[in-house]
Every structure is written in structure tokens, then in C-alpha cells.
Design an enzyme around this catalytic site. Structure first.
Site, PDB file in Angstrom:
ATOM      1  N   SER A  98       0.798  -1.235   0.000  1.00 11.44           N
ATOM      2  CA  SER A  98       0.000   0.000   0.000  1.00 11.44           C
ATOM      3  C   SER A  98       0.825   1.276   0.000  1.00 11.44           C
ATOM      4  CB  SER A  98      -0.956   0.004   1.196  1.00 11.44           C
ATOM      5  OG  SER A  98      -2.010  -0.910   0.980  1.00 11.44           O
ATOM      6  N   LYS A 101       0.169   3.750  -2.737  1.00 14.42           N
ATOM      7  CA  LYS A 101      -0.890   4.761  -2.693  1.00 14.42           C
ATOM      8  C   LYS A 101      -0.349   6.179  -2.521  1.00 14.42           C
ATOM      9  CE  LYS A 101      -4.013   1.165  -1.273  1.00 14.42           C
ATOM     10  NZ  LYS A 101      -4.462   0.301  -0.177  1.00 14.42           N
ATOM     11  N   SER A 158      -6.419   3.344   3.836  1.00 15.39           N
ATOM     12  CA  SER A 158      -5.775   2.625   2.729  1.00 15.39           C
ATOM     13  C   SER A 158      -6.813   1.973   1.825  1.00 15.39           C
ATOM     14  CB  SER A 158      -4.811   1.565   3.280  1.00 15.39           C
ATOM     15  OG  SER A 158      -3.806   1.255   2.360  1.00 15.39           O
ATOM     16  N   LYS A 271       2.197   6.167   6.280  1.00 18.24           N
ATOM     17  CA  LYS A 271       1.360   5.252   5.488  1.00 18.24           C
ATOM     18  C   LYS A 271       1.892   3.844   5.668  1.00 18.24           C
ATOM     19  CE  LYS A 271      -1.708   3.893   2.647  1.00 18.24           C
ATOM     20  NZ  LYS A 271      -1.708   2.679   3.518  1.00 18.24           N
TER      21      LYS A 271
END
Length: 324
Positions: A98, A101, A158, A271
Site C-alpha cells: 500500500s 498509494k 488505505s 502510510k
């Protein structure tokens, strides 16, 4: 009587207007047959978030040790001057999960200036996401959501459907959006990166390095909106056609971090990422003393149900800075 010399006939020149029209036709036909990736690349906004700078190795020794890190790859960068303070397998191929992203979000910011524009998440937007066990924001098919709320949906919980919704709006499909992602990566000098999707779901040809991700995050953090979203701990949407009371979601990193502190500073944002192939990953931003730092880690053992070794590694590294 002497004959006069014959004058050479002047060749007639095509009118200027005809030449201009010919050039226009050539340009149009040339663009028509450009590779699809190049045509899509030209959609990227001319407004750049900020300057692109190369990471620089630290010129003085650092007391930070990488031996005890759970993560198999890591890089620590001082944001002010882009100096690399620590590296561990920083140029080894990884799957970004992720952390992908980050690219999805910054491209959406650069290409969708109207943050209040409503995007309808179609049934097709959700196709395959639940089967792949992708993390989700909590939106529903046919929900109409603003660009701003989708950005928070990408970065905090997410949410895969938020990523795909933005990708489809910008490029028409997630596959075509990946072409823009790769164009942006090349522009930033992420020479060991290739994207296949907007979510980070595992694909063999979807890879990067922690060093390339540090370049990406350094660039994205120059954008005020990206920084605002990246450092948020929660976000609540206004009412939508599917959620009359709105919906609230929370940062996956701050949820794990809890009340943990670092010496002489704080973790400002981050993140998380995880797939079986990528391991536990984290991209984070911290303030220690008067300086800001970014840390990218990947490949830590564990999963969503285990201890979050990506976060404990970040705490260890930032605490080492605070004690220097």
C-alpha cells in the site's frame, strides 16, 4: 542582332497558409499514432508539486545501527537537504504493497484541481477488490464521493476502492492510470520502479525500492495538500447518498502507534502497507529537534494480527536520532 539571355523561370512557392496546414496535419497524425503511454503521459498537469532533487549520501558517520531492525530494507533521509543518514538494502527490489498509494494520491492531487468534484463509484470500481482481501475505505457501489474524501480514503484507511475511483476518473481505467504512474516515476528518477495498479495489490511486475519510495515521498511532501492528508489521524466525510450521516475513517499508522512517543520529537504522519509478499512496510515523517526526517521500511515479518514491526522499527530509528 544579339539575343537577350533567357531569364530562368522562378519556381512558384506554395502559399504560407498551405505550409501551415500541412504542418498541422502532420502533427495531428503523429499524435494519433503515438504509443498510448506517451499520449496518456501528456495528460499529466503542467503544474508540478515541487522540485525534484536527488538523494545525497551522508558525508559524516552516523551512530544509527541497522542490525537490529526487523525490516529487511530501510532508508532514512533528512528532508531539508535530502541527505541519506541510514540505508539497509535500500536499492534492493521490493513489493511496495500500500505504499503504492503515495503515488496514487499525489497524481490525483496534480490532476484533479476541483477537490469538491463528486465521483461516482460504480459497481466496476469494486470488481475483484473484496476477493483480493483489499483494505477498503467503507464506501459503497454507486456512492458519490468528493475528490477530497477519496484522497483521505486512500491515505488513512488505505481504501482500495478510493484508489480505483480516482484512477478511473483521471485516466479512464486503472490500467491506463498505471501508465501515468510509471511516467511520473520516470520523471522523478525512480529508475528501479514499475507500477501495475493504483492499490499495491501484489503483482510480479509491480515493484520498487525503498530508495525510490524516499524520492517519491520527498517530492509529494512538498505539496501542502498531500502533507495535510499524510499527517491526518482521522477524517469525517459529509453526508453522501449512501451514508446520510457521513463516514469517519482513521489512519492505520496512528491507530497502531497509539500513545507511543519518540525522544525529542514526534511522528507527524505515515502510510502503512502489507501483503504476504511485501511484509510489513511503512513510510513515515517525523520531527526530531528542529529537523524533519522520512523513513521508509519494508520486508518486516508479521502480518495485520502480529506485532507491527514496521512501526516498532520507526520508533527505534527516530528514538536513536533523538538521543544523538
Amino acid at each position: 542582332m544579339a539575343q537577350r539571355p533567357r531569364r530562368k523561370k522562378r519556381k512558384s512557392k506554395p502559399p504560407m497558409l498551405l505550409l501551415l496546414l500541412l504542418l498541422v496535419v502532420i502533427a495531428v497524425l503523429g499524435y494519433k499514432y503515438l504509443p498510448e503511454s506517451q499520449q496518456l503521459a501528456e495528460k499529466i498537469s503542467g503544474d508540478r508539486t515541487g522540485t525534484v532533487s536527488q538523494l545525497k549520501p551522508e558525508t559524516r558517520p552516523t551512530s544509527l545501527s541497522v542490525g537490529r531492525l526487523n525490516s529487511s530494507q530501510a532508508i532514512l533521509v533528512r528532508l531539508k537537504d535530502q541527505k541519506i543518514l541510514m540505508g539497509k538494502g535500500s536499492e534492493e527490489k521490493i513489493y511496495p504493497a500500500s505504499l503504492t498509494k503515495i503515488m496514487t494520491a499525489i497524481l490525483a492531487i496534480e490532476n484533479l484541481p476541483n477537490l469538491q468534484e463528486k465521483i461516482r463509484l460504480s459497481q466496476a470500481t469494486f470488481q475483484g477488490l473484496y476477493q483480493a482481501n483489499a483494505s477498503m475505505t467503507g464506501f459503497q457501489p454507486e456512492e458519490q464521493v468528493s475528490v477530497m474524501d477519496l484522497l483521505y480514503g486512500v491515505m488513512l484507511p488505505s481504501g482500495a476502492e478510493s484508489c480505483v475511483g480516482l484512477a478511473e476518473r483521471i485516466a479512464g481505467s486503472e490500467r491506463k492510470f498505471a501508465l501515468l504512474m510509471n511516467q511520473k516515476a520516470a520523471e522523478l528518477g525512480m529508475n528501479h520502479t514499475h507500477f501495475e495498479n493504483a492499490t499495491g495489490l501484489h503483482a510480479e511486475n509491480h515493484y520498487t525500492t525503498v530508495k525510490d519510495l524516499a524520492v517519491l515521498l520527498s517530492y509529494a511532501l512538498q505539496n501542502d495538500l498531500f502533507r495535510e492528508v499524510f499527517t491526518a489521524s482521522r477524517h469525517s466525510t459529509p453526508p453522501t447518498n449512501k451514508h446520510p450521516g457521513g463516514i469517519t475513517f482513521y489512519s492505520t499508522m496512528f491507530s497502531v502507534l497509539g500513545s507511543s512517543k519518540i525522544a525529542g520529537g514526534e511522528i507527524l504522519g505515515g502510510k502503512t502497507g502489507y501483503t504476504d509478499e511485501a511484509g510489513l512496510c511503512l513510510a513515515s515523517l517525523a520531527q526530531v529537534g528542529k529537523e524533519q526526517y522520512i523513513l521508509i521500511t519494508a520486508g518486516a515479518k508479521g502480518n495485520h494480527d502480529s506485532e507491527q514491526y514496521n512501526v516498532s522499527d520507526a520508533l527505534a530509528v527516530y528514538n536513536s536520532l533523538g538521543k544523538e
